[in-house]
Motif scaffolding. Structure first.
Motif, PDB file in Angstrom:
ATOM      1  N   LYS A 536     -25.894 -30.750 -14.008  1.00 29.70           N
ATOM      2  CA  LYS A 536     -26.820 -30.076 -14.920  1.00 29.70           C
ATOM      3  C   LYS A 536     -26.114 -29.007 -15.740  1.00 29.70           C
ATOM      4  O   LYS A 536     -25.326 -28.222 -15.215  1.00 29.70           O
ATOM      5  CB  LYS A 536     -27.972 -29.426 -14.137  1.00 29.70           C
ATOM      6  CG  LYS A 536     -29.033 -28.821 -15.029  1.00 29.70           C
ATOM      7  CD  LYS A 536     -30.091 -28.088 -14.219  1.00 29.70           C
ATOM      8  CE  LYS A 536     -31.157 -27.541 -15.144  1.00 29.70           C
ATOM      9  NZ  LYS A 536     -30.610 -26.611 -16.143  1.00 29.70           N
ATOM     10  N   GLU A 537     -26.389 -28.973 -17.018  1.00 31.50           N
ATOM     11  CA  GLU A 537     -25.802 -27.954 -17.876  1.00 31.50           C
ATOM     12  C   GLU A 537     -26.371 -26.579 -17.519  1.00 31.50           C
ATOM     13  O   GLU A 537     -27.510 -26.452 -17.085  1.00 31.50           O
ATOM     14  CB  GLU A 537     -26.092 -28.261 -19.349  1.00 31.50           C
ATOM     15  CG  GLU A 537     -25.372 -29.482 -19.878  1.00 31.50           C
ATOM     16  CD  GLU A 537     -25.534 -29.633 -21.379  1.00 31.50           C
ATOM     17  OE1 GLU A 537     -26.116 -28.721 -22.009  1.00 31.50           O
ATOM     18  OE2 GLU A 537     -25.083 -30.656 -21.916  1.00 31.50           O
ATOM     19  N   ILE A 538     -25.539 -25.567 -17.712  1.00 28.74           N
ATOM     20  CA  ILE A 538     -25.965 -24.201 -17.404  1.00 28.74           C
ATOM     21  C   ILE A 538     -26.712 -23.643 -18.609  1.00 28.74           C
ATOM     22  O   ILE A 538     -26.175 -23.571 -19.716  1.00 28.74           O
ATOM     23  CB  ILE A 538     -24.755 -23.321 -17.065  1.00 28.74           C
ATOM     24  CG1 ILE A 538     -24.022 -23.877 -15.846  1.00 28.74           C
ATOM     25  CG2 ILE A 538     -25.193 -21.886 -16.798  1.00 28.74           C
ATOM     26  CD1 ILE A 538     -22.767 -23.114 -15.490  1.00 28.74           C
ATOM     27  N   ASP A 539     -27.939 -23.250 -18.389  1.00 23.04           N
ATOM     28  CA  ASP A 539     -28.738 -22.680 -19.463  1.00 23.04           C
ATOM     29  C   ASP A 539     -28.327 -21.231 -19.710  1.00 23.04           C
ATOM     30  O   ASP A 539     -28.000 -20.497 -18.759  1.00 23.04           O
ATOM     31  CB  ASP A 539     -30.229 -22.722 -19.105  1.00 23.04           C
ATOM     32  CG  ASP A 539     -30.733 -24.148 -18.913  1.00 23.04           C
ATOM     33  OD1 ASP A 539     -30.283 -25.017 -19.680  1.00 23.04           O
ATOM     34  OD2 ASP A 539     -31.551 -24.374 -18.005  1.00 23.04           O
ATOM     35  N   PRO A 540     -28.352 -20.793 -20.960  1.00 21.23           N
ATOM     36  CA  PRO A 540     -28.030 -19.393 -21.248  1.00 21.23           C
ATOM     37  C   PRO A 540     -29.148 -18.475 -20.765  1.00 21.23           C
ATOM     38  O   PRO A 540     -30.292 -18.917 -20.588  1.00 21.23           O
ATOM     39  CB  PRO A 540     -27.915 -19.370 -22.779  1.00 21.23           C
ATOM     40  CG  PRO A 540     -28.791 -20.484 -23.235  1.00 21.23           C
ATOM     41  CD  PRO A 540     -28.668 -21.554 -22.188  1.00 21.23           C
ATOM     42  N   PRO A 541     -28.844 -17.202 -20.518  1.00 22.49           N
ATOM     43  CA  PRO A 541     -29.898 -16.268 -20.085  1.00 22.49           C
ATOM     44  C   PRO A 541     -30.888 -15.987 -21.208  1.00 22.49           C
ATOM     45  O   PRO A 541     -30.576 -16.139 -22.387  1.00 22.49           O
ATOM     46  CB  PRO A 541     -29.113 -15.010 -19.702  1.00 22.49           C
ATOM     47  CG  PRO A 541     -27.856 -15.092 -20.495  1.00 22.49           C
ATOM     48  CD  PRO A 541     -27.529 -16.543 -20.601  1.00 22.49           C
ATOM     49  N   ASN A 542     -32.077 -15.589 -20.837  1.00 20.93           N
ATOM     50  CA  ASN A 542     -33.140 -15.259 -21.790  1.00 20.93           C
ATOM     51  C   ASN A 542     -33.327 -13.751 -21.862  1.00 20.93           C
ATOM     52  O   ASN A 542     -33.277 -13.050 -20.840  1.00 20.93           O
ATOM     53  CB  ASN A 542     -34.459 -15.901 -21.367  1.00 20.93           C
ATOM     54  CG  ASN A 542     -34.391 -17.414 -21.350  1.00 20.93           C
ATOM     55  OD1 ASN A 542     -33.913 -18.025 -22.301  1.00 20.93           O
ATOM     56  ND2 ASN A 542     -34.853 -18.025 -20.258  1.00 20.93           N
ATOM     57  N   LEU A 543     -33.547 -13.249 -23.075  1.00 24.86           N
ATOM     58  CA  LEU A 543     -33.856 -11.833 -23.269  1.00 24.86           C
ATOM     59  C   LEU A 543     -35.348 -11.649 -22.998  1.00 24.86           C
ATOM     60  O   LEU A 543     -36.189 -12.104 -23.778  1.00 24.86           O
ATOM     61  CB  LEU A 543     -33.502 -11.406 -24.693  1.00 24.86           C
ATOM     62  CG  LEU A 543     -33.783  -9.941 -25.050  1.00 24.86           C
ATOM     63  CD1 LEU A 543     -32.958  -9.000 -24.185  1.00 24.86           C
ATOM     64  CD2 LEU A 543     -33.493  -9.696 -26.536  1.00 24.86           C
ATOM     65  N   ILE A 544     -35.689 -10.971 -21.891  1.00 25.75           N
ATOM     66  CA  ILE A 544     -37.101 -10.847 -21.506  1.00 25.75           C
ATOM     67  C   ILE A 544     -37.628  -9.426 -21.662  1.00 25.75           C
ATOM     68  O   ILE A 544     -38.839  -9.219 -21.607  1.00 25.75           O
ATOM     69  CB  ILE A 544     -37.321 -11.335 -20.059  1.00 25.75           C
ATOM     70  CG1 ILE A 544     -36.512 -10.523 -19.066  1.00 25.75           C
ATOM     71  CG2 ILE A 544     -36.983 -12.815 -19.943  1.00 25.75           C
ATOM     72  CD1 ILE A 544     -36.790 -10.887 -17.611  1.00 25.75           C
ATOM     73  N   VAL A 545     -36.736  -8.453 -21.852  1.00 25.72           N
ATOM     74  CA  VAL A 545     -37.161  -7.077 -22.145  1.00 25.72           C
ATOM     75  C   VAL A 545     -36.253  -6.533 -23.226  1.00 25.72           C
ATOM     76  O   VAL A 545     -35.031  -6.612 -23.111  1.00 25.72           O
ATOM     77  CB  VAL A 545     -37.092  -6.162 -20.899  1.00 25.72           C
ATOM     78  CG1 VAL A 545     -37.435  -4.725 -21.289  1.00 25.72           C
ATOM     79  CG2 VAL A 545     -38.033  -6.650 -19.803  1.00 25.72           C
ATOM     80  N   ASN A 546     -36.845  -5.994 -24.284  1.00 24.01           N
ATOM     81  CA  ASN A 546     -36.082  -5.397 -25.386  1.00 24.01           C
ATOM     82  C   ASN A 546     -36.804  -4.140 -25.841  1.00 24.01           C
ATOM     83  O   ASN A 546     -37.738  -4.197 -26.644  1.00 24.01           O
ATOM     84  CB  ASN A 546     -35.942  -6.380 -26.535  1.00 24.01           C
ATOM     85  CG  ASN A 546     -34.991  -5.873 -27.614  1.00 24.01           C
ATOM     86  OD1 ASN A 546     -34.406  -4.793 -27.485  1.00 24.01           O
ATOM     87  ND2 ASN A 546     -34.828  -6.631 -28.678  1.00 24.01           N
ATOM     88  N   GLN A 547     -36.398  -3.003 -25.276  1.00 25.73           N
ATOM     89  CA  GLN A 547     -37.057  -1.727 -25.548  1.00 25.73           C
ATOM     90  C   GLN A 547     -36.040  -0.744 -26.115  1.00 25.73           C
ATOM     91  O   GLN A 547     -35.268  -0.151 -25.368  1.00 25.73           O
ATOM     92  CB  GLN A 547     -37.669  -1.152 -24.265  1.00 25.73           C
ATOM     93  CG  GLN A 547     -38.746  -2.015 -23.637  1.00 25.73           C
ATOM     94  CD  GLN A 547     -39.262  -1.429 -22.328  1.00 25.73           C
ATOM     95  OE1 GLN A 547     -38.709  -0.478 -21.788  1.00 25.73           O
ATOM     96  NE2 GLN A 547     -40.341  -2.006 -21.802  1.00 25.73           N
ATOM     97  N   PRO A 548     -36.007  -0.576 -27.444  1.00 28.64           N
ATOM     98  CA  PRO A 548     -35.104   0.419 -28.041  1.00 28.64           C
ATOM     99  C   PRO A 548     -35.327   1.793 -27.413  1.00 28.64           C
ATOM    100  O   PRO A 548     -36.453   2.224 -27.216  1.00 28.64           O
ATOM    101  CB  PRO A 548     -35.502   0.400 -29.517  1.00 28.64           C
ATOM    102  CG  PRO A 548     -36.096  -0.953 -29.727  1.00 28.64           C
ATOM    103  CD  PRO A 548     -36.810  -1.294 -28.458  1.00 28.64           C
ATOM    104  N   GLY A 549     -34.232   2.444 -27.091  1.00 27.55           N
ATOM    105  CA  GLY A 549     -34.304   3.740 -26.424  1.00 27.55           C
ATOM    106  C   GLY A 549     -34.256   3.630 -24.916  1.00 27.55           C
ATOM    107  O   GLY A 549     -33.958   4.604 -24.229  1.00 27.55           O
ATOM    108  N   THR A 550     -34.545   2.439 -24.377  1.00 28.96           N
ATOM    109  CA  THR A 550     -34.490   2.206 -22.933  1.00 28.96           C
ATOM    110  C   THR A 550     -33.413   1.182 -22.591  1.00 28.96           C
ATOM    111  O   THR A 550     -32.533   1.431 -21.778  1.00 28.96           O
ATOM    112  CB  THR A 550     -35.850   1.712 -22.395  1.00 28.96           C
ATOM    113  OG1 THR A 550     -36.829   2.720 -22.628  1.00 28.96           O
ATOM    114  CG2 THR A 550     -35.766   1.420 -20.901  1.00 28.96           C
ATOM    115  N   GLY A 551     -33.486   0.019 -23.247  1.00 23.52           N
ATOM    116  CA  GLY A 551     -32.462  -0.984 -23.009  1.00 23.52           C
ATOM    117  C   GLY A 551     -33.001  -2.393 -23.085  1.00 23.52           C
ATOM    118  O   GLY A 551     -34.127  -2.643 -23.521  1.00 23.52           O
ATOM    119  N   ARG A 552     -32.180  -3.331 -22.622  1.00 22.76           N
ATOM    120  CA  ARG A 552     -32.530  -4.745 -22.666  1.00 22.76           C
ATOM    121  C   ARG A 552     -32.255  -5.395 -21.314  1.00 22.76           C
ATOM    122  O   ARG A 552     -31.327  -5.017 -20.599  1.00 22.76           O
ATOM    123  CB  ARG A 552     -31.729  -5.475 -23.751  1.00 22.76           C
ATOM    124  CG  ARG A 552     -31.950  -4.933 -25.156  1.00 22.76           C
ATOM    125  CD  ARG A 552     -31.287  -5.817 -26.208  1.00 22.76           C
ATOM    126  NE  ARG A 552     -29.840  -5.900 -26.051  1.00 22.76           N
ATOM    127  CZ  ARG A 552     -29.057  -6.624 -26.848  1.00 22.76           C
ATOM    128  NH1 ARG A 552     -29.595  -7.349 -27.840  1.00 22.76           N
ATOM    129  NH2 ARG A 552     -27.754  -6.636 -26.661  1.00 22.76           N
TER     130      ARG A 552
END
Length: 872
Positions: A536-552
């Motif tokens: 099985k191919e390795i899937d890339p990670p998903n960006l699930i939190v994106n909060q400027p000033g806090t982080g990702r």
């Protein structure tokens, strides 16, 4: 014979995505290669020819002697190799371990010719070596001595069909010769005699009698003795060496493994913890220095602080205290007259053994398959030692439990961990100078054994001396008249008057980091839970939190291997880690002092948390904290059950956030002892860098200094490290915490759900926020700090060379022991390297792929020309 070209093998592998190597240890020579699966059969055909019909051409043999000599000269500036040769010099000269194990131009062209003609003598030497080589090959390269392991995606029947017919023609020429030993030539007789020096390593051979290479009679009849060595690198080593019987036949119930676990433990109650708290050491490890069929050599290796170097005798005393504790506990568990004490001691040891067994078994069942290139040779060696039935499981304690504790063996082996069965080594410049400044009557009266000696093959000095009997009695736990001064019990040895700074020693407490569950994440699809899906191919990670000033937060659920393990990487992105803000233009600029403070800061944190988190490492949880050009990076990996708890605890310790929303109620990790130890290691590393590195390492250093360094090199780093104080380090820590613009960049992957990843990120962000608010309010700085005029761009960089312009750097190595030179050629592409679809162009992808392909294509012909043909 079928492939007479010298580089046919490597050329074929290189052309089909492969590589090869070989290595010789004390008992094995292992040859290995890997190649793209569809081209494996042809590679096996070429490979088999080495063993079935080798040529050993005269020219190839002569050039290989030069290659061996060159490799040996490379070892002459390596402290590990130098100290190994000195250790061999202390061994029984009639024991196989004492032999020079790498060879050089002196040992190989051992001509028997008495000719005075130089060219004739050289020719005779080459022929003599080749004749010895052929005899050695005939004696040892026989079918019964060979194990072949082949790993591939093909069926077992196909793999067997590739191997068996090609290796079947191997002939055991030596057995035919042995029927009439009178037909042996002088060289063949020499090879045959030498072959019996070392004991058999095969699993189906009986264990030979205990035959230690190191015995008191070699050093005048009594131990302990003190060995003093002078390293090239700046180090302060203290080593205790104990000869013990072999444990080769009991890999799952080895008393050496138990003793290594307990003496090398770093948790509370260990000798490491007691000595670290006293400010005497920075690291400690225990394990087998030699693990042979006829002997074991147990080694306790300690890296000392400057204060520990001064009080090295107290360090040794503490280590012997620990050894006595283990012996007394084991003896009480078996023979204790008080039932309560006997039961308590036995329960402690069984609980500890049960933990070791369960963790080993768990790791065995939850380990991903290793790469074929490393798995095949490792398995081949284990088949020799343990046979095909136990080659994978030996040493994993699969069938062990608390009730199978090898108590009698533990008593026997721990009873040998005494001064009279010990060699003590001090390895440091200070220890050497101290020894040279002494005048010893025993050195002059017993010059054949003690005093300054010179090792034969590396031509390096070492010093051997007796140890004051009064000091020895202290190490034994009594005074010179035999009166005990140590309060001993089955579970604890309290600190003695001579060790007022050293705390009590006791067995490890129960490990609170052992996983409670190995369940897989419920979000996994059912087919993933059935077992690894390598295709099985390795899937890339998903960006699930994106909060400027806090982080990702990036997340990836592992549905390929489906193991109960996770990996967590957290970047605390902050300009304050390596930069300072300009007073005039309000922009960030790199500062070597700031960068060095942050580097020392992460080292102090790691040193301070060593005791607290050691149990986590035993339970399969590993972490590291280090400085990067983008900020501070915390990596955690291991069993997913307790991994978030460990990471949160580490963040709380770094940001000094207490429990239950309390502010600043956690003791700072910035303590004097940890600071002194970390700063000392950094300074010694910078001071001895050039004097102890090979020429090629120095060449890469200057290349990187030119192309990608901001700090000005070792000299400026040394000045910066020397200027740091504990107070300045606290201020740097505070600046990082006060930076309101810092953000978290987090990647959570493995056996973790999206929900749990978000929950962790929320907790981590909350810790950072609380610490920032607390420090900013104390510092009187507004929390919402103004953005700077010029945005800070994090990450590594590389200076661009002018097109068509070549730069040459020439330097003389500062390593006085270095015999070799180095040439390093670097070509720079003006197309940026590929970093992913969202960050790079298609041109960048093509350029990066082309460069990697060119490097692969160049490696084999360069090796063939420079190493094989020109011997450079």
């Amino acid at each position: 014979e079928a492939y007479p070209g010298e580089n046919t093998y490597k050329k074929y592998l290189s052309a089909h995505g492969g590589k090869s190597n070989a290595a010789t240890s004390m008992s094995y020579t292992t040859y290995k290669f890997d190649v793209l699966a569809e081209h494996c059969e042809q590679a096996v055909d070429i490979f088999a020819g080495f063993f079935v019909q080798p040529l050993f051409t005269p020219s190839g043999t002569s050039r290989e002697v030069n290659a061996v000599d060159s490799e040996n000269s490379k070892n002459l500036t390596t402290d590990i190799r130098r100290r190994l040769q000195i250790l061999k010099a202390l061994a029984d000269p009639n024991h196989h371990f004492s032999k020079f194990s790498t060879g050089n131009a002196i040992t190989l062209p051992a001509s028997s010719s008495t000719s005075t003609d130089e060219e004739k003598e050289e020719e005779d030497s080459a022929n003599y070596v080749r004749e010895a080589l052929l005899a050695f090959h005939a004696r040892h390269y026989r079918p019964e001595n060979m194990v072949i392991v082949i790993v591939g995606p093909q069926s077992l029947d196909t793999l067997e069909e590739w191997v068996v017919p090609r290796f079947a023609p191997m002939i055991d020429r030596w057995s035919l010769k042995q029927k009439d030993t009178t037909s042996f030539t002088e060289i063949e007789q020499l090879i045959n005699d030498a072959a019996t020096d070392a004991p058999e390593t095969r699993y189906d051979k009986p264990l030979p009698p205990y035959h230690p290479a190191f015995q008191p009679k070699i050093q005048g009849g009594s131990w302990p003795v003190l060995l003093t060595t002078l390293p090239l690198r700046s180090m302060r080593k203290l080593v205790l060496l104990f000869p013990l019987p072999s444990v080769r036949k009991v890999p799952d119930r080895s008393p050496v493994s138990i003793l290594s676990h307990l003496l090398g433990h770093e948790g509370p109650g260990s000798s490491f913890a007691a000595l670290q708290d006293a400010g005497y050491l920075s690291s400690l490890s225990t394990g087998s220095r030699i693990a042979a069929p006829d002997q074991t050599l147990l080694q306790i290796d300690v890296s000392l602080t400057e204060d520990g170097e001064t009080h090295w005798t107290k360090v040794v005393e503490t280590l012997f205290q620990h050894c006595r504790l283990l012996y007394q506990t084991a003896l009480t568990a078996r023979d204790g007259k008080d039932e309560t004490e006997r039961s308590a001691a036995l329960n402690d040891l069984q609980r500890m053994w049960g933990e070791i067994s369960s963790l080993n078994s768990m790791n065995f069942h939850q380990t991903s398959p290793s790469a074929a290139y490393s798995f095949a040779p490792a398995l081949a060696q284990r088949i020799v030692g343990y046979g095909t039935e136990q080659c994978i499981s030996a040493g994993t304690l699969l069938n062990e439990s608390a009730e199978t504790l090898p108590l009698d063996e533990l008593i026997e082996f721990s009873s040998r961990l005494i001064p009279s069965n010990c060699i003590v080594e001090r390895c440091s410049k200070g220890a050497w100078e101290e020894q040279m400044n002494k005048t010893s009557e025993e050195d002059s009266s017993s010059s054949s054994i003690f005093g300054v000696k010179r090792e034969k093959w590396y031509d390096i000095e070492y010093h051997l001396s007796k140890i004051d009997p009064v000091l020895v009695r202290t190490w034994e736990g009594g005074d010179i008249n035999g009166n005990k001064t140590v309060q001993e019990s089955s579970s604890t040895i309290e600190g003695e008057s001579s060790l007022s700074l050293i705390g009590p020693l006791h067995l490890p407490r129960p490990n609170r980091y052992i996983p409670r569950t190995l369940e897989l994440c419920p979000d996994l699809p059912d087919e993933a839970k059935l077992g690894p899906r390598i295709e099985k191919e390795i899937d890339p990670p998903n960006l699930i939190v994106n909060q400027p000033g806090t982080g990702r937060l990036w997340h990836r659920l592992d549905d390929r291997y489906a193991l109960p393990k996770s990996s967590l990487s957290i970047l605390l992105r902050s300009a304050t880690v390596e930069n300072v803000k300009g007073e005039i233009d309000n922009t960030w600029a790199y500062n070597v002092d700031t960068a060095m403070q942050s580097q020392i800061l992460t080292g102090v944190f790691s040193d301070a948390l060593a005791q607290e988190t050691y149990d986590a490492s035993l339970a399969g949880l590993h972490w590291s904290l280090y400085k990067s050009s983008a900020g501070i990076v915390l990596n955690c990996s291991g069993y997913s059950d307790r991994l978030p708890d460990l990471a949160i605890q580490l963040l709380k310790d770094f940001f000094m956030v207490g429990e239950e929303n309390k502010d600043n109620d956690k003791e700072s990790f910035l303590q004097e002892s940890h600071f002194t130890s970390t700063k000392d290691r950094a300074i010694r590393g910078y001071k001895s860098f050039f004097q102890s590195r090979r020429a090629d390492t120095q060449a890469m250093y200057f290349r990187d200094l030119l192309m990608s360094s901001l700090g000005g090199g070792n000299e400026k780093s040394l000045v910066a490290a020397e200027s740091i104080t504990l107070e300045s380090l606290k201020q740097q820590h505070k600046r990082i915490l006060m930076d309101a613009d810092k953000e978290l960049e987090c990647l959570f992957s493995g056996n973790v759900s999206e929900k749990d990843a978000k929950s962790f990120f929320e907790n981590a962000s909350d810790i950072v926020k609380k610490a920032t608010e607390r420090e900013v309010s104390k510092g009187g700085v507004t929390f919402d700090s103004a953005r700077y005029v010029q945005p800070w761009i994090p990450g590594p960089f590389e200076r661009q060379l002018n097109p068509g312009e070549d730069l040459e750097l020439h330097f003389t190595s500062k390593n006085t022991e270095e015999e070799n030179g180095a040439v390093l050629v670097t070509y720079q592409s003006h197309v940026p390297g590929y970093k992913g679809e969202s960050l790079s162009s298609k041109e960048s992808l093509k350029s990066t792929a082309a460069i990697r392909l060119i490097c692969h294509m160049l490696k084999e012909p360069l090796f063939d020309e420079l190493r094989t043909k020109q011997q450079l």
